[in-house]
Write a protein that holds these residues in place. Structure first.
Motif, PDB file in Angstrom:
ATOM      1  N   GLN A 114      -6.176 -11.438  -5.575  1.00 52.98           N
ATOM      2  CA  GLN A 114      -6.979 -10.832  -3.805  1.00 52.98           C
ATOM      3  C   GLN A 114      -5.526 -11.244  -3.574  1.00 52.98           C
ATOM      4  O   GLN A 114      -5.416 -10.842  -2.023  1.00 52.98           O
ATOM      5  N   LEU A 115      -5.214 -12.744  -4.181  1.00 55.37           N
ATOM      6  CA  LEU A 115      -3.554 -12.578  -2.848  1.00 55.37           C
ATOM      7  C   LEU A 115      -2.924 -11.656  -2.756  1.00 55.37           C
ATOM      8  O   LEU A 115      -1.743 -11.216  -2.015  1.00 55.37           O
ATOM      9  N   GLN A 116      -2.249 -10.965  -4.299  1.00 56.34           N
ATOM     10  CA  GLN A 116      -1.686 -10.002  -3.993  1.00 56.34           C
ATOM     11  C   GLN A 116      -1.967  -8.885  -3.533  1.00 56.34           C
ATOM     12  O   GLN A 116      -1.501  -8.725  -2.846  1.00 56.34           O
ATOM     13  N   LEU A 117      -3.253  -8.550  -3.676  1.00 54.64           N
ATOM     14  CA  LEU A 117      -3.999  -7.713  -2.986  1.00 54.64           C
ATOM     15  C   LEU A 117      -3.140  -7.766  -1.168  1.00 54.64           C
ATOM     16  O   LEU A 117      -3.811  -6.884  -0.870  1.00 54.64           O
ATOM     17  N   MET A 118      -3.629  -8.460  -0.670  1.00 50.49           N
ATOM     18  CA  MET A 118      -3.331  -9.339   0.365  1.00 50.49           C
ATOM     19  C   MET A 118      -2.066  -9.342   1.017  1.00 50.49           C
ATOM     20  O   MET A 118      -1.961  -8.015   2.004  1.00 50.49           O
ATOM     21  N   GLY A 119      -0.718  -8.917  -0.081  1.00 50.65           N
ATOM     22  CA  GLY A 119      -0.172  -9.051  -0.049  1.00 50.65           C
ATOM     23  C   GLY A 119       0.635  -7.786   0.138  1.00 50.65           C
ATOM     24  O   GLY A 119       1.544  -6.829   1.075  1.00 50.65           O
ATOM     25  N   LEU A 120      -0.006  -6.579  -0.759  1.00 50.04           N
ATOM     26  CA  LEU A 120       0.667  -5.123  -0.893  1.00 50.04           C
ATOM     27  C   LEU A 120      -0.790  -4.624   0.489  1.00 50.04           C
ATOM     28  O   LEU A 120       0.117  -3.365   0.534  1.00 50.04           O
ATOM     29  N   ASN A 121      -1.919  -4.873   0.705  1.00 54.98           N
ATOM     30  CA  ASN A 121      -2.259  -4.022   2.214  1.00 54.98           C
ATOM     31  C   ASN A 121      -1.624  -4.848   2.987  1.00 54.98           C
ATOM     32  O   ASN A 121      -1.441  -3.547   3.895  1.00 54.98           O
ATOM     33  N   GLY A 122      -1.315  -5.236   3.648  1.00 55.93           N
ATOM     34  CA  GLY A 122      -0.019  -5.915   4.851  1.00 55.93           C
ATOM     35  C   GLY A 122       1.107  -5.371   4.949  1.00 55.93           C
ATOM     36  O   GLY A 122       1.616  -4.886   5.598  1.00 55.93           O
ATOM     37  N   ALA A 123       1.997  -5.423   3.167  1.00 50.09           N
ATOM     38  CA  ALA A 123       2.991  -4.174   3.594  1.00 50.09           C
ATOM     39  C   ALA A 123       2.832  -2.786   4.426  1.00 50.09           C
ATOM     40  O   ALA A 123       3.176  -2.101   4.572  1.00 50.09           O
ATOM     41  N   PHE A 124       1.459  -2.504   3.611  1.00 46.74           N
ATOM     42  CA  PHE A 124       1.906  -0.916   4.037  1.00 46.74           C
ATOM     43  C   PHE A 124       0.774  -0.547   5.370  1.00 46.74           C
ATOM     44  O   PHE A 124       0.900   0.317   5.846  1.00 46.74           O
ATOM     45  N   LEU A 125       0.399  -1.412   5.552  1.00 49.79           N
ATOM     46  CA  LEU A 125       0.017  -1.756   7.089  1.00 49.79           C
ATOM     47  C   LEU A 125       1.104  -2.203   8.328  1.00 49.79           C
ATOM     48  O   LEU A 125       0.848  -2.098   9.686  1.00 49.79           O
ATOM     49  N   THR A 126       1.869  -3.041   8.302  1.00 50.55           N
ATOM     50  CA  THR A 126       2.580  -3.651   9.402  1.00 50.55           C
ATOM     51  C   THR A 126       3.398  -2.928  10.039  1.00 50.55           C
ATOM     52  O   THR A 126       4.060  -2.155   9.048  1.00 50.55           O
ATOM     53  N   GLY A 127       3.846  -2.605  11.086  1.00 52.45           N
ATOM     54  CA  GLY A 127       5.250  -2.366  11.846  1.00 52.45           C
ATOM     55  C   GLY A 127       6.584  -3.065  11.985  1.00 52.45           C
ATOM     56  O   GLY A 127       6.877  -2.543  12.999  1.00 52.45           O
ATOM     57  N   ASP A 128       6.348  -3.717  11.061  1.00 52.81           N
ATOM     58  CA  ASP A 128       7.545  -4.911  11.662  1.00 52.81           C
ATOM     59  C   ASP A 128       8.264  -5.048  10.660  1.00 52.81           C
ATOM     60  O   ASP A 128       7.741  -5.565   9.158  1.00 52.81           O
ATOM     61  N   MET A 129       9.445  -4.890  10.493  1.00 57.30           N
ATOM     62  CA  MET A 129      10.085  -5.795   9.105  1.00 57.30           C
ATOM     63  C   MET A 129       9.956  -6.940   9.144  1.00 57.30           C
ATOM     64  O   MET A 129       9.797  -7.220   7.462  1.00 57.30           O
ATOM     65  N   PHE A 130      10.084  -7.971   9.470  1.00 59.81           N
ATOM     66  CA  PHE A 130      10.481  -9.364   8.924  1.00 59.81           C
ATOM     67  C   PHE A 130       9.226  -9.267   8.662  1.00 59.81           C
ATOM     68  O   PHE A 130       8.838 -10.510   6.965  1.00 59.81           O
ATOM     69  N   ASN A 131       8.003  -9.286   8.891  1.00 56.47           N
ATOM     70  CA  ASN A 131       5.908  -8.710   8.473  1.00 56.47           C
ATOM     71  C   ASN A 131       6.698  -8.152   6.870  1.00 56.47           C
ATOM     72  O   ASN A 131       5.600  -8.257   6.003  1.00 56.47           O
ATOM     73  N   LEU A 132       6.894  -7.120   7.129  1.00 49.25           N
ATOM     74  CA  LEU A 132       7.373  -6.353   5.626  1.00 49.25           C
ATOM     75  C   LEU A 132       7.799  -7.641   4.431  1.00 49.25           C
ATOM     76  O   LEU A 132       7.306  -7.911   3.079  1.00 49.25           O
ATOM     77  N   PHE A 133       8.656  -8.201   4.764  1.00 51.69           N
ATOM     78  CA  PHE A 133       9.339  -8.888   3.713  1.00 51.69           C
ATOM     79  C   PHE A 133       8.333  -9.973   3.856  1.00 51.69           C
ATOM     80  O   PHE A 133       8.299 -10.533   2.283  1.00 51.69           O
ATOM     81  N   VAL A 134       7.266 -10.373   5.012  1.00 53.69           N
ATOM     82  CA  VAL A 134       6.332 -11.270   4.140  1.00 53.69           C
ATOM     83  C   VAL A 134       5.981 -11.166   3.725  1.00 53.69           C
ATOM     84  O   VAL A 134       5.570 -11.930   2.748  1.00 53.69           O
ATOM     85  N   PHE A 135       5.387 -10.425   4.133  1.00 55.08           N
ATOM     86  CA  PHE A 135       4.212  -9.283   2.650  1.00 55.08           C
ATOM     87  C   PHE A 135       4.566  -9.143   1.315  1.00 55.08           C
ATOM     88  O   PHE A 135       3.390  -8.951   0.129  1.00 55.08           O
ATOM     89  N   PHE A 136       6.198  -8.820   1.687  1.00 56.21           N
ATOM     90  CA  PHE A 136       6.871  -8.255  -0.034  1.00 56.21           C
ATOM     91  C   PHE A 136       6.242  -9.817  -0.868  1.00 56.21           C
ATOM     92  O   PHE A 136       6.259 -10.193  -2.003  1.00 56.21           O
ATOM     93  N   GLU A 137       6.979 -11.058  -0.251  1.00 53.92           N
ATOM     94  CA  GLU A 137       7.082 -12.012  -0.901  1.00 53.92           C
ATOM     95  C   GLU A 137       5.784 -12.650  -1.139  1.00 53.92           C
ATOM     96  O   GLU A 137       5.585 -13.494  -2.215  1.00 53.92           O
ATOM     97  N   ILE A 138       4.707 -12.512  -0.688  1.00 53.16           N
ATOM     98  CA  ILE A 138       2.719 -12.821  -0.741  1.00 53.16           C
ATOM     99  C   ILE A 138       3.057 -12.428  -2.056  1.00 53.16           C
ATOM    100  O   ILE A 138       2.316 -12.676  -2.806  1.00 53.16           O
ATOM    101  N   THR A 139       3.130 -11.038  -2.318  1.00 50.70           N
ATOM    102  CA  THR A 139       2.985 -10.016  -3.344  1.00 50.70           C
ATOM    103  C   THR A 139       3.767 -10.020  -4.348  1.00 50.70           C
ATOM    104  O   THR A 139       2.731 -10.307  -5.262  1.00 50.70           O
ATOM    105  N   LEU A 140       5.004 -10.601  -4.455  1.00 50.81           N
ATOM    106  CA  LEU A 140       5.648 -11.403  -5.469  1.00 50.81           C
ATOM    107  C   LEU A 140       5.409 -12.626  -5.834  1.00 50.81           C
ATOM    108  O   LEU A 140       5.472 -12.843  -6.686  1.00 50.81           O
ATOM    109  N   LEU A 141       4.988 -13.635  -5.480  1.00 49.69           N
ATOM    110  CA  LEU A 141       4.212 -15.216  -5.104  1.00 49.69           C
ATOM    111  C   LEU A 141       3.350 -15.085  -5.990  1.00 49.69           C
ATOM    112  O   LEU A 141       3.526 -15.654  -7.135  1.00 49.69           O
ATOM    113  N   ALA A 142       2.016 -13.867  -5.666  1.00 45.32           N
ATOM    114  CA  ALA A 142       0.822 -14.303  -6.496  1.00 45.32           C
ATOM    115  C   ALA A 142       1.360 -13.057  -8.076  1.00 45.32           C
ATOM    116  O   ALA A 142       1.179 -13.250  -8.960  1.00 45.32           O
ATOM    117  N   SER A 143       2.439 -12.474  -7.828  1.00 41.51           N
ATOM    118  CA  SER A 143       2.658 -11.488  -8.908  1.00 41.51           C
ATOM    119  C   SER A 143       3.499 -12.208 -10.175  1.00 41.51           C
ATOM    120  O   SER A 143       3.290 -12.243 -11.247  1.00 41.51           O
TER     121      SER A 143
END
Length: 512
Positions: A114-143
């Motif tokens: 579920q944590l990886q899904l959170m990162g993926l969905n956040g990356a698809f929804l964000t309109g900010d480059m830094f938060n894109l990085f944050v959600f990338f990292e959430i996805t990667l940490l879970a993966s």
């Protein structure tokens, strides 16, 4: 409360992950029920958002009532909605399969899932480059944790390489963001796009360097040549439900490239350099991955190279840049993602009934349920090879039709040869698994109901994408047209359009 529904694709997996991780002493049955319910809820929410975006509406949500470009803004357009529903459908099939027992081979599987899904969905929804990085990292940490679920020498070795390469990519991502922030003074995508369009001289050169660094990072995430050598071993070693979910990870890199290319760097000098890189790297990825498909001696490795063929195809389509090409690749995207995910699950079912031979293309035990497994394998093989009448053939035909001039001379032969390589390799694998002579006793293992449900859920995409080819291709074509008009997004996201009122979700056409 309806104005907050846009945040649900992030909140549902986030709250679910916290609950699953905090109450990890609960029974396996309870954890499985909760994780499945969370995935079903995400499918329903994503379907609602897809219907809203399909009506031509763009949704924006400013968290904490902070106006762009200073606050965190979520945005949903047709592309975001497509990626959300694709992720939710893939996740549901993967988690159903995992509930048959794969989740119990390690700890905290469902919470990390579920944590990886959170990162993926956040990356698809964000309109900010830094938060894109944050959600990338959430996805990667879970993966990272999911990759090593269950342990084993091969899995840990492949996981270590995966971690090191992605940490290097994350470091480059931070450097690229620092360069772009230093040049533009913002990390909001719309605000950055507006400022980049007005730059010249040294500032423009600095932005070009930052943009190319970003593309290198996203190419690593997407596994584009020469940055794809980590993927075959990693995906082949991962647990089957994890490998199936990882089919969307390369598409996250594609999404990021599409987003920054169409929104931030559209109609700038760097756009041509990006297109050139994507074109030649995409074609080379198709060619070498096709060779890898023929050379593979294990079904899991074979599927990993098929994922790379699809990555090259999608990137070459992105490089073409036309509305027709983008629409075609977005039609092909769900098909290849879901079928490759299904193939990883089928490979696990075959492995369970072949004893020590596993998925290696050698003689092994005769399959106990060879008719059931053979039927599912046949559908997946026809789909992934791009044979009519399934959606893979239609997607490739649309993409080849969109190529013009000299691009056809390169794209057409490579796509056709890659399809031939896939057909030969899958035919060889099917012959070994279902027709070749066998040794030893017939295994008594059986496909469980959760496993069958997960595979059929993903395989259903093959006929459905053909049956609803008209509406689906219409949606993807409209998505491409929306991406070709970045100024409309920029105006609404920055509050320059009366259709957007910050601090709450606003639907275009709704009275403020």
């Amino acid at each position: 409360m309806s104005q907050h529904l846009m945040t649900l694709p992030i909140l549902i997996p986030m709250i679910g992950a916290l609950a699953l991780l905090l109450f990890n002493q609960a029974s396996d049955t309870r954890r499985r029920q909760l994780s499945t319910a969370l995935c079903v809820a995400q499918v329903l929410v994503a379907a609602w958002l897809l219907a809203v975006a399909g009506g031509g509406q763009m949704l924006f949500y400013a968290l904490g009532n902070w106006h762009a470009p200073f606050g965190i803004v979520l945005m949903l357009d047709r592309l975001s909605a497509l990626m959300l529903i694709l992720t939710a459908v893939l996740a549901l099939g993967s988690v159903l399969f995992a509930c048959a027992g794969e989740d119990a081979r390690g700890t905290n599987f469902h919470g990390l899932f579920q944590l990886q899904l959170m990162g993926l969905n956040g990356a698809f929804l964000t309109g900010d480059m830094f938060n894109l990085f944050v959600f990338f990292e959430i996805t990667l940490l879970a993966s990272y944790a999911l990759m090593m679920h269950g342990g084993g020498k091969e899995r840990i070795g492949a996981g270590l390489h995966y971690v090191i390469l992605n940490l290097a990519g994350s470091a480059l991502f931070i450097v690229a963001l620092g360069v772009l922030y230093g040049a533009t003074g913002t990390l909001n995508m719309a605000d950055m796009a507006r400022r980049v369009a007005q730059m010249s001289g040294d500032q423009a050169a600095l932005v070009t360097a930052g943009a190319l660094l970003l593309i290198v990072v996203f190419s690593l995430k997407a596994a584009l040549l020469p940055l794809y050598f980590w993927l075959p071993r990693t995906y082949a070693a991962a647990p089957a439900p994890v490998a199936a979910l990882f089919a969307i990870m390369t598409k996250l890199g594609l999404y990021a490239i599409l987003r920054v290319q169409s929104l931030i760097f559209a109609d700038t000098p760097v756009a041509e350099a990006i297109a050139t890189w994507l074109w030649w790297s995409g074609l080379a990825t198709i060619a070498l991955a096709g060779v890898g498909v023929l050379a593979a001696r294990d079904l899991r490795t074979l599927v990993a190279y098929l994922v790379l063929v699809s990555v090259g195809t999608l990137m070459a389509g992105t490089a073409l840049g036309s509305i027709d090409a983008i629409g075609a690749l977005l039609y092909y995207l769900p098909h290849t993602t879901l079928i490759c995910g299904a193939l990883y699950l089928i490979a696990e079912l075959i492995s369970q009934q072949r004893g020590k031979a596993g998925t290696r293309l050698v003689r092994g035990r005769r399959l106990h349920q060879r008719h059931l497994l053979g039927g599912m394998f046949l559908v997946a093989a026809v789909a992934v090879a791009g044979l009519p009448p399934l959606a893979g053939a239609l997607g490739k035909a649309l993409l080849m039709q969109a190529a013009e001039g000299s691009a056809r001379l390169w794209l057409w032969p490579l796509l056709l040869l890659a399809g031939l390589c896939a057909l030969i390799a899958m035919s060889r694998a099917g012959s070994v698994f279902f027709w070749a002579s066998y040794k030893g006793e017939v295994d008594s293992g059986r496909v469980t109901r959760p496993q069958l449900a997960g595979v059929l859920w993903l395989l259903a995409s093959a006929p459905l994408l053909v049956a609803f080819a008209g509406p689906v291709s219409g949606y993807t074509q409209a998505t491409a047209e929306q991406l070709a008009e970045p100024q409309a997004v920029i105006a609404r996201l920055l509050g320059e359009s009366p259709a957007l009122q910050f601090g709450r979700l606003t639907i275009e056409g709704e009275s403020p």
